[in-house]
Design a protein around this motif. Structure first.
Motif, short mmCIF file in Angstrom:
data_model
loop_
_atom_site.label_atom_id
_atom_site.label_comp_id
_atom_site.label_asym_id
_atom_site.label_seq_id
_atom_site.Cartn_x
_atom_site.Cartn_y
_atom_site.Cartn_z
N ARG A 256 0.84 -1.19 0.00
CA ARG A 256 0.00 0.00 0.00
C ARG A 256 0.89 1.25 0.00
NH1 ARG A 256 -2.66 -3.53 -1.31
NH2 ARG A 256 -4.62 -4.30 -0.42
N VAL A 257 0.49 2.24 -0.78
CA VAL A 257 1.31 3.44 -0.99
C VAL A 257 0.55 4.66 -0.48
CG1 VAL A 257 2.39 4.92 -2.73
CG2 VAL A 257 2.49 2.43 -2.98
N THR A 258 1.25 5.51 0.25
CA THR A 258 0.62 6.72 0.79
C THR A 258 1.22 8.00 0.24
OG1 THR A 258 2.14 6.66 2.68
CG2 THR A 258 0.00 5.57 2.95
N ALA A 259 2.54 8.04 0.04
CA ALA A 259 3.23 9.27 -0.37
C ALA A 259 2.92 9.61 -1.82
CB ALA A 259 4.73 9.14 -0.17
N TYR A 260 2.69 10.89 -2.08
CA TYR A 260 2.38 11.34 -3.44
C TYR A 260 3.48 10.98 -4.43
CZ TYR A 260 1.78 14.39 -7.46
OH TYR A 260 1.68 14.87 -8.75
N GLU A 261 4.76 11.17 -4.02
CA GLU A 261 5.84 10.92 -4.97
C GLU A 261 5.89 9.46 -5.41
OE1 GLU A 261 7.68 11.27 -0.76
OE2 GLU A 261 6.17 12.29 -2.00
N ASN A 262 5.47 8.53 -4.54
CA ASN A 262 5.46 7.13 -4.93
C ASN A 262 4.31 6.81 -5.88
OD1 ASN A 262 7.73 6.34 -3.40
ND2 ASN A 262 6.50 6.20 -1.54
N VAL A 263 3.13 7.39 -5.62
CA VAL A 263 2.01 7.22 -6.55
C VAL A 263 2.35 7.84 -7.89
CG1 VAL A 263 -0.43 7.68 -6.95
CG2 VAL A 263 0.37 7.23 -4.62
N CYS A 264 2.99 9.01 -7.85
CA CYS A 264 3.37 9.71 -9.08
C CYS A 264 4.38 8.89 -9.87
CB CYS A 264 3.94 11.08 -8.74
SG CYS A 264 4.36 12.08 -10.20
N VAL A 323 3.28 12.34 -20.20
CA VAL A 323 3.68 12.28 -18.79
C VAL A 323 3.29 13.56 -18.08
CG1 VAL A 323 5.68 12.29 -17.24
CG2 VAL A 323 5.52 10.57 -19.06
N ALA A 324 3.52 14.70 -18.71
CA ALA A 324 3.15 15.99 -18.10
C ALA A 324 1.65 16.06 -17.84
CB ALA A 324 3.60 17.14 -19.00
N ALA A 325 0.85 15.59 -18.79
CA ALA A 325 -0.60 15.61 -18.62
C ALA A 325 -1.04 14.64 -17.52
CB ALA A 325 -1.28 15.24 -19.94
N ALA A 326 -0.40 13.46 -17.45
CA ALA A 326 -0.75 12.49 -16.42
C ALA A 326 -0.45 13.03 -15.03
CB ALA A 326 -0.01 11.18 -16.66
N CYS A 327 0.70 13.65 -14.87
CA CYS A 327 1.06 14.22 -13.56
C CYS A 327 0.10 15.34 -13.16
CB CYS A 327 2.49 14.73 -13.60
SG CYS A 327 3.74 13.43 -13.74
N LYS A 328 -0.30 16.13 -14.15
CA LYS A 328 -1.27 17.19 -13.89
C LYS A 328 -2.59 16.59 -13.41
CE LYS A 328 -3.62 21.02 -16.26
NZ LYS A 328 -3.76 21.74 -17.57
N GLY A 329 -3.00 15.50 -14.04
CA GLY A 329 -4.23 14.85 -13.63
C GLY A 329 -4.14 14.26 -12.24
N LEU A 330 -3.00 13.62 -11.94
CA LEU A 330 -2.84 13.03 -10.61
C LEU A 330 -2.91 14.08 -9.52
CD1 LEU A 330 -2.21 10.53 -8.89
CD2 LEU A 330 0.23 11.01 -9.23
N GLN A 331 -2.34 15.23 -9.75
CA GLN A 331 -2.38 16.31 -8.76
C GLN A 331 -3.82 16.69 -8.41
OE1 GLN A 331 -0.07 19.47 -10.49
NE2 GLN A 331 1.88 18.41 -10.19
N ARG A 332 -4.73 16.55 -9.37
CA ARG A 332 -6.12 16.92 -9.14
C ARG A 332 -6.86 15.90 -8.27
NH1 ARG A 332 -8.45 18.75 -15.07
NH2 ARG A 332 -6.88 20.35 -15.57
N ILE A 333 -6.49 14.64 -8.36
CA ILE A 333 -7.29 13.61 -7.70
C ILE A 333 -6.63 13.00 -6.48
CG2 ILE A 333 -8.52 13.01 -9.83
CD1 ILE A 333 -6.69 10.60 -10.14
N TYR A 334 -5.32 13.21 -6.32
CA TYR A 334 -4.62 12.62 -5.16
C TYR A 334 -5.07 13.29 -3.87
CZ TYR A 334 -0.96 11.57 -1.81
OH TYR A 334 -0.28 11.19 -0.68
N LYS A 335 -5.32 12.47 -2.84
CA LYS A 335 -5.66 12.98 -1.52
C LYS A 335 -4.77 12.30 -0.48
CE LYS A 335 -10.53 14.23 -2.13
NZ LYS A 335 -11.92 14.01 -1.62
N THR A 336 -4.32 13.07 0.48
CA THR A 336 -3.51 12.51 1.56
C THR A 336 -4.40 11.74 2.53
OG1 THR A 336 -3.77 14.54 2.86
CG2 THR A 336 -1.84 14.39 1.40
N TYR A 340 -3.09 3.78 -0.95
CA TYR A 340 -3.52 3.43 -2.30
C TYR A 340 -3.05 2.03 -2.68
CZ TYR A 340 -4.87 8.29 -2.73
OH TYR A 340 -5.46 9.50 -2.54
N MET A 341 -3.94 1.33 -3.41
CA MET A 341 -3.67 -0.03 -3.84
C MET A 341 -3.30 -0.12 -5.32
SD MET A 341 -6.23 -3.35 -3.85
CE MET A 341 -6.86 -3.02 -5.48
N LYS A 342 -3.78 0.84 -6.10
CA LYS A 342 -3.61 0.71 -7.55
C LYS A 342 -3.66 2.08 -8.22
CE LYS A 342 -5.32 -2.12 -11.41
NZ LYS A 342 -6.34 -3.16 -11.78
#
Length: 420
Positions: A256-264, A323-336, A340-342
């Protein structure tokens, strides 16, 4: 006339090629994160190990019978598949690589050799050149050749090659009467219960069913299967793979992953792989979706799932843009606060790169020399030899592969060592 060449217990057979001690030993290969059984040898089947069985539920059986367990080695399996298909394709001017372990051949016009003897030649050469055992099924249609392969694999008297066309109508009918309708190509576990409710239990029952009734109940595709069972060709060989309308790359995390940089990091890696597939089929994407979620099965933790779709200003196949677009999208939906499982990405609105039309004032970013060089290096020296910096943090989200064998054919550092 068609032939279907199918590699027996493909993943397990790949492991056996480089480890002769595995011959005549029960072997299983597990899914991502060493979850469930996705390949079994005949010896493992004889022990009662079912396809899809969770690994933790068969631990005692594995220990009791000395079952050899392996994690999925996709680099090895993909390369061995390529080698086997290259050999198989030499036996016909028209071939369709249907899956990682299956290939259809067009045998129309075969002169001077019986089809059964030709099938035996295929078996012998594939085994000699790659070490992989195959079975060959031959029939008037692709559906019949699939059934013939099923027979060749499960009935030893055929010695690995079954040609349904050499049987009389009565013998062929008897043979199809012993094959469950579940095993007919195009039926599967979803349609089978509905067919049984109509009194259709075997391949012969489906062969004798009314095509119009089947079409009305299930649609035109299953009606074509009925026609194919009666010797009418409805499914031609697809010698060129059709471009995919969507490209999805996702993986469950090893932990399970919690840190944003790991999900990113996971999202960046998945996007790189998706972009590589996109360029390989000479397509461009207009939109990219990013999605993440926690475990839906853990009642002790809050569940969170979300996705976002980014619309690109111009169609692109450039990893930098995606990659730039994907990271932009992740920033919008990631919550601390969540474990995360997937995570995954989906490329959508795909078009051929040669006919894609962008916006009036935007010049589409096509497959330029940088992306071409990137793909060539990764193809030659191994996937992810060159990666984006955002994808370097991997430890927590990488798949669990505790029983991974070496990548014998694609990694110099993992070549087997032979001592005299």
């Amino acid at each position: 006339m068609f032939a279907l060449v199918d590699i027996n217990s493909f993943y397990c057979s790949c492991e056996r090629v480089f480890n002769p001690r595995l011959q005549h030993v029960p072997v299983v290969v597990l899914s991502n994160n060493d979850g469930c059984v996705i390949a079994r040898t005949a010896e493992a089947k004889a022990l009662g190990i079912k396809m899809g069985a969770p690994a933790f539920k068969i631990r005692d059986l594995i220990k009791q019978h000395g079952v050899r367990v392996y994690s999925s080695n996709y680099a090895l399996y993909g390369d061995m598949s390529h080698r086997a298909m290259s050999v198989i394709s030499q036996f016909s001017s028209r071939a369709e690589v249907y899956s990682i372990d299956e290939c259809f051949l067009d045998l129309h016009g075969l002169i001077g050799t019986s089809r059964i003897d030709y099938g035996k030649q295929i078996r012998t050469q594939v085994l000699q050149w790659t070490g992989l055992p195959v079975c060959v099924g031959i029939g008037q249609t692709k559906t019949l050749s699939k059934l013939a392969n099923h027979v060749a694999k499960n009935q030893s008297q055929w010695d690995g090659v079954c040609d349904l066309s050499v049987l009389s109508s009565a013998d062929q009918s008897e043979l199809l009467g012993n094959i469950l309708v579940d095993d007919v190509w195009g039926v599967g576990f979803k349609l089978a219960p509905k067919l049984r409710a109509m009194g259709i239990y075997t391949a012969r029952d489906l062969q004798n069913a009314s095509g119009s009734a089947i079409r009305q109940a299930f649609g035109v595709m299953l009606e074509r299967t009925v026609r194919e069972l009666n010797g009418q060709v409805c499914f031609e060989l697809q010698t060129q793979p059709s471009p995919r309308n969507q490209i999805v790359v996702s993986r469950s995390f090893g932990e399970r992953v919690t840190a944003y940089e790991n999900v990113c990091s996971a999202v960046v890696n998945h996007t790189e792989r998706a972009a590589e597939k996109l360029r390989d089929q000479r397509s461009m994407a207009r939109r990219i979706m990013v999605f993440i979620h926690t475990s839906p099965f853990n009642d002790k933790e809050p569940y969170y799932a979300n996705s976002v779709t980014i619309h690109l200003s111009s169609p692109s196949q450039d990893s930098r843009v995606l990659v730039a677009a994907a990271c932009k999208g992740l920033q919008r939906i990631y919550k601390t606060g969540f474990r995360y499982m997937k995570a995954g990405v989906m490329l959508m609105e795909l078009n051929d790169q040669d006919v894609t039309q962008g916006d009036l004032w935007d010049r589409p970013l096509r497959h330029d020399s940088l992306m071409d060089t990137l793909d060539k290096i990764n193809a030659k020296f191994g996937r992810q030899s060159i990666v984006f910096g955002g994808g370097l943090t991997k430890a927590e989200w990488m798949m669990k592969q505790d029983n991974l064998s070496p990548r014998y054919t694609t990694n110099w550092a993992e070549l087997p060592i032979v001592r005299a």
